[in-house]
Every structure is written in structure tokens, then in C-alpha cells.
Design a protein around this motif. Structure first.
Motif: not given
Length: 419
Positions: A352, A359, A385, A387
Motif C-alpha cells: 500500500m 506507485a 489507495k 498500491r
């Protein structure tokens, strides 16, 4: 209004070709604007080109040397297993490249029936039906099964194919908070007025690596007279003592009514999906499921690969135990290094990071260090969010896993994701 009449008159006098070109130019402008907004948000999804077969070690176009692949659903390493490949080749020679037709016209071969029977035996269900993919299985199930008299209750983080399949049906739709059993119970109470109530959930959630609490779901379903549907795409073949999935893992095989899953992940990695459950349901799907009725039958080579993968799995569960140990090795080392890893005890190990661009940049730098991983961002996962989803395979060596962790630590520090 006057200006509109003038424009309409001008367009009516313009040659049809020029009007079509104008419409195409307008379309291009709209599309380019939308594409630029994706690039600007840092959520652009590039496709890396693999120049070898799938496996723990691959070759990637533009990347130097061999690359360790931590971004495949090849959980058991069977996509390049020699016996799986040979079974596909044998079916290709004996049954051809494809049927050029749908199942009920002239697209059913003995190998399709044999594989369906094998799938039903594997899951300990009455019957099974094959589809070109599990996306198609999910698209076909809900519309054929549920009517406006019924209700479907869906976990909010279910896979897109479940969400799309539910949209196609006329049943009353309830969405409960992710893994929230109190919210599911409240929705079940509200849905008591409907004829059938179907709780729909992923067994293992592909973006988070967490597992549905099927024991509690089945208990609530029994209490409120509901049926249970589970998509086992990220569980079939490796969760549970013999790889039957989350229902075996959690001891509720006799309480889950319907299972959908895929042949395109742990079971050979080619393509194909299926529904398995009550015989009468499977018979209904053969009559009414649109993706089944209007799609070509599964190619013989894919059938052969999946059938052999099931044979290998039912012969021994040693490969399942190997993957569990390697999953624990990766998760424990990454958490000790300071990374946050979502989920628990599943080979899907989401690192995460939160920021989409972070990312993406980390994934790019990992490739430069010989590690193939991909950054996931909106709309695949919620905004904020982002990841990198690492996926462990039984055919990764311990050295592969240690090298991946070392690269993450190095790149994480470089980008400020670690102190």
C-alpha cells in the motif's frame, strides 16, 4: 435560435463526407482530452510486452536480461508446466483450434463435457458449465437466475465482473460494506420481502488479498433464508487443504450454493471460466445465459491445459503448501522493512502506497532492477489507495523472494516510501 438555424442550413448544404470528417474530428478531440486527463492524473496504464512464456522468470521487451515476475495469477506455476503444455498440444492436434460455433449449435465436444464433470467433482457439486472466461460466467449468472421478485446482496468491493453481472439482472440490489457482517444482516432483514435472496461475494478479494468471512456469511444466510454465491477466481487451486477454495478453507463447502471461478489463473492460466452448483441451475444457464448461448465454445487447447492442471492438483497438495510458506516469507520480510501489506496469508500481497504516481514510479524502477510488478490506481482501486500488487507463486524460489524484498527496500527509500 437564429444562429442554430444558420448552422443547420450550412450543415445540410455541406457534402456528407465533410460532415462525417467534422464528426470524426470532434470525436478525436473528445478522446484526446479524456486521455490527457488520465495521463495528468498519473493513472495511465502502459502494457509491458513479454517475449517469453509465462513463469517465475520472463523476458520483457526493452528490459535487460531475465526478469523475475511477481505480477501474475500463475499461483501454482502451472501455466508453463510441461504436462499442462503437452495436454494442450494433444487436444489441439486431436480436436483442432476451435469449434467455430457456440455450444448448442455445433460447439460441444466430448472434452468439454469431460472437463465440466471434472470441475463438478473437484468442487463436490452436482454439475458445472463452461464459459470463455469467469467474467462471462458472472455476466451470465444473475440475469438468468434472478427476476424482479428477487434480491441480490453484494459486497461493495466485489470484482468488476460481479458488479457488471448484477447490473444486468432485474433483481433488487443491496450493497453491503466490505466484510461488514452487521451491515449485511441489516440488508438481509430489509430484503426479507423478496422471493429469493442471494448473497454475492468474492472468496478472496483480488486487490486487497483479504478473504470473505464465509462462516459468518453462511450463518446469516441460513438465519434469513438466503443463498450464497462465491467467486473463487483468486482461491481455486490453492486455498484450503486440497485447493478447493475458500469454502473448503473455512469449512462451509456444504453451505455455499453457487461457485464461479476461472481456468485462467491457478488452473493452467490459459482461459475459461465456469459455474458449478445445483444441476437444475446449470441446466437453466445452458438455456438462458447469454454469454454461453452467444459465445464460441472454449478452444480445445485451453480445455486440455485446464483438465491436466486439475489432474495434477488432485494428485498432490505439496505445491499448495510450498506457496503458503513463500507467501509468509515475503509478507513478514516486507512488514519488517516498514511496508504496509494489505490482506493476510494470501499470495496476493498489496504493497500500500496511496499515491498513484508514486506507485507507478516505484514499479518502473523495480523493473530496472529486474523485478516485474505493476502499480494499481484508480479506477482499478479507490482514489488514494494506490498500491503495487505483488503475487507469490509456488515456483518462486526463496532467492527470488529475497531479491524482490531487497529491491523494494532500495526503491522505497529512493522515493521516500521508507525512512
Amino acid at each position: 435560435m437564429w444562429a442554430g438555424r444558420v448552422l443547420h442550413a450550412a450543415l445540410s448544404r455541406a457534402p456528407r463526407g465533410s460532415r462525417a470528417q467534422s464528426a470524426l474530428a470532434q470525436l478525436r478531440g473528445i478522446l484526446e482530452e479524456e486521455l490527457e486527463s488520465i495521463r495528468g492524473a498519473g493513472t495511465w496504464k502502459s502494457e509491458r510486452v513479454i517475449t517469453s512464456c509465462q513463469g517465475p522468470h520472463i523476458h520483457v521487451d526493452g528490459a535487460p536480461g531475465g526478469i523475475i515476475n511477481f505480477c501474475a495469477n500463475n499461483y501454482l506455476g502451472l501455466s508453463s508446466h510441461p504436462e499442462v503444455i503437452q495436454a494442450g498440444l494433444q487436444n489441439l492436434k486431436e480436436f483442432g483450434a476451435g469449434l467455430s460455433s457456440v455450444r448448442f449449435i455445433c460447439g460441444t465436444q466430448s472434452i468439454h463435457k469431460d472437463l465440466e464433470a471434472k470441475i463438478a467433482r473437484f468442487h463436490q457439486r452436482e454439475d458445472a458449465i463452461l464459459y470463455p472466461s469467469c467474467f462471462d460466467a458472472n455476466a451470465g449468472l444473475f440475469e438468468a437466475l434472478l427476476t424482479s421478485e428477487d434480491a441480490v446482496l453484494s459486497d461493495e468491493l466485489n470484482h468488476a465482473s460481479i458488479i457488471d453481472g448484477i447490473r444486468l439482472c432485474k433483481a433488487h440490489k443491496y450493497r453491503y460494506r466490505h466484510l461488514d457482517m452487521a451491515d449485511l444482516e441489516a440488508k438481509l432483514q430489509e430484503a426479507q420481502k423478496h422471493r429469493l435472496r442471494l448473497v454475492a461475494t468474492d472468496g478472496a478479494f483480488s486487490m486487497d488479498g483479504d478473504i470473505a468471512p464465509l462462516q459468518k456469511i453462511c450463518r446469516l444466510a441460513s438465519q434469513y433464508g438466503a443463498l450464497v454465491f462465491v467467486d473463487e477466481s483468486h482461491a481455486t487451486g490453492f486455498l484450503g487443504p486440497t485447493g478447493r477454495g475458500t469454502d473448503e478453507l473455512l469449512g462451509v463447502m456444504d453451505q455455499v450454493t453457487i461457485i464461479n471461478s476461472t481456468l485462467g489463473k491457478a488452473l493452467g492460466g490459459a482461459s475459461g471460466g465456469y459455474t458449478t452448483g445445483p444441476g437444475a441451475l446449470v441446466s437453466l444457464l445452458r438455456q438462458r445465459a447469454r454469454p454461453y448461448l452467444f459465445s464460441n465454445s472454449l478452444p480445445p487447447a485451453a480445455v486440455g491445459c485446464a483438465s491436466k492442471a486439475l489432474d495434477l492438483l488432485m494428485e498432490s497438495n505439496a505445491i499448495i503448501q510450498s506457496m503458503a510458506a513463500k507467501t509468509l516469507r515475503f509478507r513478514s520480510q516486507m512488514e519488517a522493512a516498514g511496508f504496509t501489506i494489505s490482506g493476510a496469508n494470501h499470495p496476493i500481497c498489496p504493497v500500500m502506497l496511496g499515491d498513484a504516481r508514486l506507485a507507478l514510479n516505484i514499479a518502473d524502477d523495480m523493473l530496472k532492477r529486474g523485478i516485474f510488478v505493476i502499480g494499481f490506481s484508480y479506477p482499478v482501486v479507490p482514489k488514494g489507495k494506490a498500491r503495487i500488487r505483488v503475487q507469490i507463486s509456488a515456483v518462486h524460489s526463496e532467492e527470488d523472494i529475497d531479491r524482490c524484498v531487497e529491491a523494494f527496500v532500495e526503491v522505497g527509500r529512493l522515493h521516500g516510501a521508507l525512512p
